[in-house]
Structure formats: C-alpha cells, structure tokens
Design an enzyme around this catalytic site. Structure first.
Site, PDB file in Angstrom:
ATOM      1  N   HIS A 259       0.859  -1.186   0.000  1.00 15.59           N
ATOM      2  CA  HIS A 259       0.000   0.000   0.000  1.00 15.59           C
ATOM      3  C   HIS A 259       0.889   1.229   0.000  1.00 15.59           C
ATOM      4  O   HIS A 259       1.957   1.215   0.608  1.00 15.59           O
ATOM      5  CB  HIS A 259      -0.903   0.012   1.239  1.00 15.59           C
ATOM      6  CG  HIS A 259      -2.086   0.910   1.087  1.00 15.59           C
ATOM      7  ND1 HIS A 259      -2.017   2.261   1.345  1.00 15.59           N
ATOM      8  CD2 HIS A 259      -3.345   0.648   0.679  1.00 15.59           C
ATOM      9  CE1 HIS A 259      -3.204   2.787   1.112  1.00 15.59           C
ATOM     10  NE2 HIS A 259      -4.034   1.846   0.708  1.00 15.59           N
ATOM     11  N   ASP A 310      -8.102  -5.056  -0.062  1.00 23.71           N
ATOM     12  CA  ASP A 310      -8.685  -5.917  -1.093  1.00 23.71           C
ATOM     13  C   ASP A 310      -8.398  -7.399  -0.874  1.00 23.71           C
ATOM     14  O   ASP A 310      -9.093  -8.248  -1.442  1.00 23.71           O
ATOM     15  CB  ASP A 310      -8.161  -5.506  -2.478  1.00 23.71           C
ATOM     16  CG  ASP A 310      -8.727  -4.165  -2.906  1.00 23.71           C
ATOM     17  OD1 ASP A 310      -9.725  -3.730  -2.305  1.00 23.71           O
ATOM     18  OD2 ASP A 310      -8.171  -3.556  -3.835  1.00 23.71           O
TER      19      ASP A 310
END
Ligand code: ACO
Length: 374
Positions: A259, A310
């Site tokens: 991320h 996700d």
C-alpha cells in the site's frame, strides 16, 4: 525548472479534507475523527454516509431521514434499466457501471448545481449504484430486475435485488460492514480523479464517472478480482507457499499486498479477515480463507508486505458466492459515499487542480519539411 516530486506524487499533499484521515504507520483510519474499528463494530452504512457528508453522526431523526431518502432514491428509472439491459450481455461490469453512472445524469431531476441540489444528487448516486450492479447481474443472467424493498437497508436490499431472496440478518450485517469499510480512504487514486474533475466545476455525475473509471485498474479497485483469480489458480491452501515464492522469484507482484500509505496492517483488512473466516465456516467453504491465510503468511515471511483492504475481501465475496466481476463494482457502490462527499468538499472551497510537468523531451529544434524527413 519546476520542482519535481516523487513518481506517483508520493508524499505530495494535494488537498485538505475533513472527511477522512489515515495514519499509515499506526495502521489507523478515521472518518471525520471516528476510528474505522469503532465504525465497523457499530455503524451502519447509512450512518456512515451521513457522517461522511455532514461530518457528524446522525441523530435518530436524521438517520431515519437518510434511510428513507436512500430507499426512495434506489429505484432505477426504466430508461436506465433499458440501458443496462442493452449492455448487459456484451459489456463488462465496470464498463456498464461507468456508463450507467454517466447516463444517470440525464435522468436527474435537479437541473441546478446549488449545494442543496448537489447533496441530493450525491444521495441519488449512492442509492442507485448498488441497484445498477444488481440489475446488471439479473439481466445478464436472463432474470428479471428486482425492485428494492422499502423495509430493507442498502446492504440487505442489494443482496435481495441480486438474488431475489432476503438475506439472513448476519449476512446482511457482514455486507453492511464491508460497505462501511470501503466508504472512504482519503486521497486514493479514484477520489483524486473525482476531485480533479470537480475542480474544473464539472458536474457531480461527471466527477463520479471519472472516479469509477479510475477505480477500474488492477492497481486500485481491480485488485480484488485479481486476488480471487490468484486464489483460484492456487487451488488449495497447501499449494500457496510454492505459488507465492515462484511469483516473487519472477519479480511479480502478489495482488492484495502493499500500500502506498500503510506500512503495517491495514485496519480494514483486520476486520475483513475475521468476516472471511466466519463466513467461510457459516457457508461450509473455508478453502478461500484458508488459502488466503497461507498466502499472507508466505508473503509476510518472504517480502514483509502486509495485506491491503482488497486481499480478504476476495475471500468474503467468494464465501458469499458473489460473481467475481462484481467485486470491483461493489467497491464503487461503497466508495460512492466518499467520492460524492469529496466532490462536495471540493466545490465548497475550490481552486482548479493543475500541477506542472517536467519536460524531458528534445530541445527546441527547427521545423523539418515532409520531403526532408527520413
Ligand atoms: N507484491 C510484491 N511486491 C510488492 C507488492 C506486491 N503486491 N507491492 C509492492 N511491492 C514491492 C515492489 O515491487 C517494490 O519493490 P522494489 O522497491 O524492490 O522494486 C516496493 O514493494 C514498492 O512498491 P511500489 O509498487 O513502488 O509501491 P507503490 O506505493 O507505488 O504501490 C501498490 C502501491 C500499487 C498498492 C502496490 O503495492 C501494488 O501494486 N500492490 C498490488 C496491487 C494491489 O493490491 N492494489 C490494491 C491497493 S489497495 C486499494 O486500491 C484499495
């Protein structure tokens, strides 16, 4: 020469916002000051929508009004249903959603752009997006569209419109929590796209369409579907470590990891992991969750990378037996709450967003006539 910034605008503060905040080191996310862990434990999606748009939790009366508005606005105009029908057999889910969100502008009853009208448009977009997705799924599988019920919340109504059956309360709540978790996330790529469009004073639908378009890519919302493909490809939990090591050795990315902001656990992934485990047990299909855990352990051991939001969502949606190509559209169904709040925030204190670029092409040179080029 202009100052240059890190590739991908890393570390650049491009907007001020009161809507959400991320602490990437501590792995914390706040919506208007409320910790995402508290919201996931207590808030409904409807309360979250109000919070993102008004920066306060709703009173009981405000919540009733929000619920009633969203229910009333969730019924799709027949022209929109016809459009979805004409696309459903031959168009991918995200393309259909993007087209339907754009087309919904033509059917909006407000023809002004006042703050009040923009709030109404925002709630219409939020209410209609899940119904566009459910209608697409029904029509492409030869079933009739199911109108939303006026006694169910957004989450339960989506599952009802998708399957024609009322979900059990726990399943509806699990899906509600997923919607809460995905509702906003500061200046992610799609929200930035929405704010760039809004900053030109493009209308609410145009800016929302830009956001849906930007979400599609596999480095952003498209990652959930790629995670599901990975889990299918791996097949069984025992094959996960070898599969992951092979990919990493080939310098390939493992979808659902890494991320830009979080350098530890994404707090949403922690909640989603718990939901994936419980749903797997409830529906007697633990393969997705078990495989995910082995993938995660291996990626941590080999690369020290944490799962992002996700990663476990793919297991949650797999346990719920939702069609994989609806995973990214469902991200949009939730994020529409955040996108529209950011669009309104941009309008309220606007300046055109127009960064510079650093030119790295050829030096100035004389014109070359066609006959002398070669
Ligand atoms: N698998 C393997 N290695 C990775 C991964 C991954 N998923 N993510 C990052 N890395 C490595 C990169 O190879 C790079 O290593 P290097 O320095 O040796 O070249 C380093 O970590 C930094 O990665 P970048 O891609 O430069 O990080 P960036 O901040 O630009 O990208 C992103 C973040 C796009 C999320 C990235 O981690 C990625 O591609 N992840 C996979 C796709 C994904 O899951 N996207 C969903 C993000 S969450 C969301 O949108 C809701």
């Amino acid at each position: 020469m202009a100052d240059t910034t890190g590739k991908g605008l890393e570390g650049v503060v491009a907007a001020q916002t009161r809507i959400s905040d991320v602490d990437g080191r501590q792995g914390r996310l706040f919506y208007a000051g409320y910790d995402i862990a508290d919201l996931a434990a207590h808030a409904t999606f409807e309360e979250t929508i109000h919070l993102l748009h008004h920066l306060e939790l709703p009173t009981a009366a405000e919540l009733s009004e929000t619920v009633a508005t969203l229910r009333a606005e969730s019924v799709l105009d027949p022209l929109l249903v016809d459009l979805i029908d004409s696309l459903a057999q031959r168009t991918e889910a995200m393309t259909t959603l993007r087209t339907a969100v754009s087309a919904a502008a033509a059917l909006d009853p407000d023809d002004d752009r006042s703050p009040e009208a923009n709030l109404r448009k925002a709630y219409r977009l939020i209410a209609r997006t899940p119904q566009i997705i459910a209608t697409y799924q029904r029509l492409r599988t030869g079933a009739d569209a199911v109108e939303p019920r006026d006694d169910l919340g957004v989450a339960a109504n989506f599952l009802y419109a998708l399957t024609g059956k009322q979900p059990d309360p726990q399943t509806a709540r699990d899906f509600d929590v997923v919607l809460v978790l995905y509702a906003d996330h500061t200046l992610n790529a799609s929200t930035f796209a929405a704010r760039v469009a809004a900053a030109t004073l493009a209308d609410m639908y145009a800016a929302a369409t830009a956001a849906v378009a930007t979400l599609q890519g596999p480095l952003h919302g498209g990652a959930i579907e790629e995670v599901r493909e990975m889990l299918e490809d791996i097949g069984t939990p025992d094959r996960a470590p070898g599969w992951v090591r092979e990919r990493l050795a080939a310098r390939q990315k493992i979808m659902g990891f890494g991320h830009r902001v979080y350098k530890t656990w994404d707090p949403r992934a922690t909640v989603l992991r718990g939901i994936a485990e419980r749903l797997g047990r409830q529906f007697g299909e633990t393969r997705w969750y078990d495989t995910s855990v082995r993938v995660q352990e291996t990626v941590m051991a080999e690369k020290h990378l944490y799962p992002n939001v996700d990663f476990y969502t793919a297991s949650v949606y797999s346990a719920l037996q939702l069609p994989p190509d609806l995973y990214t559209p469902l991200f949009a169904a939730s994020r529409m709450a955040g996108w529209t709040a950011h669009i309104r925030e941009q309008y309220a204190d606007n300046r055109l967003i127009r960064p510079d670029s650093e030119y790295i092409g050829p030096d100035p040179r004389p014109w070359q006539p066609l006959e002398s080029r070669g």
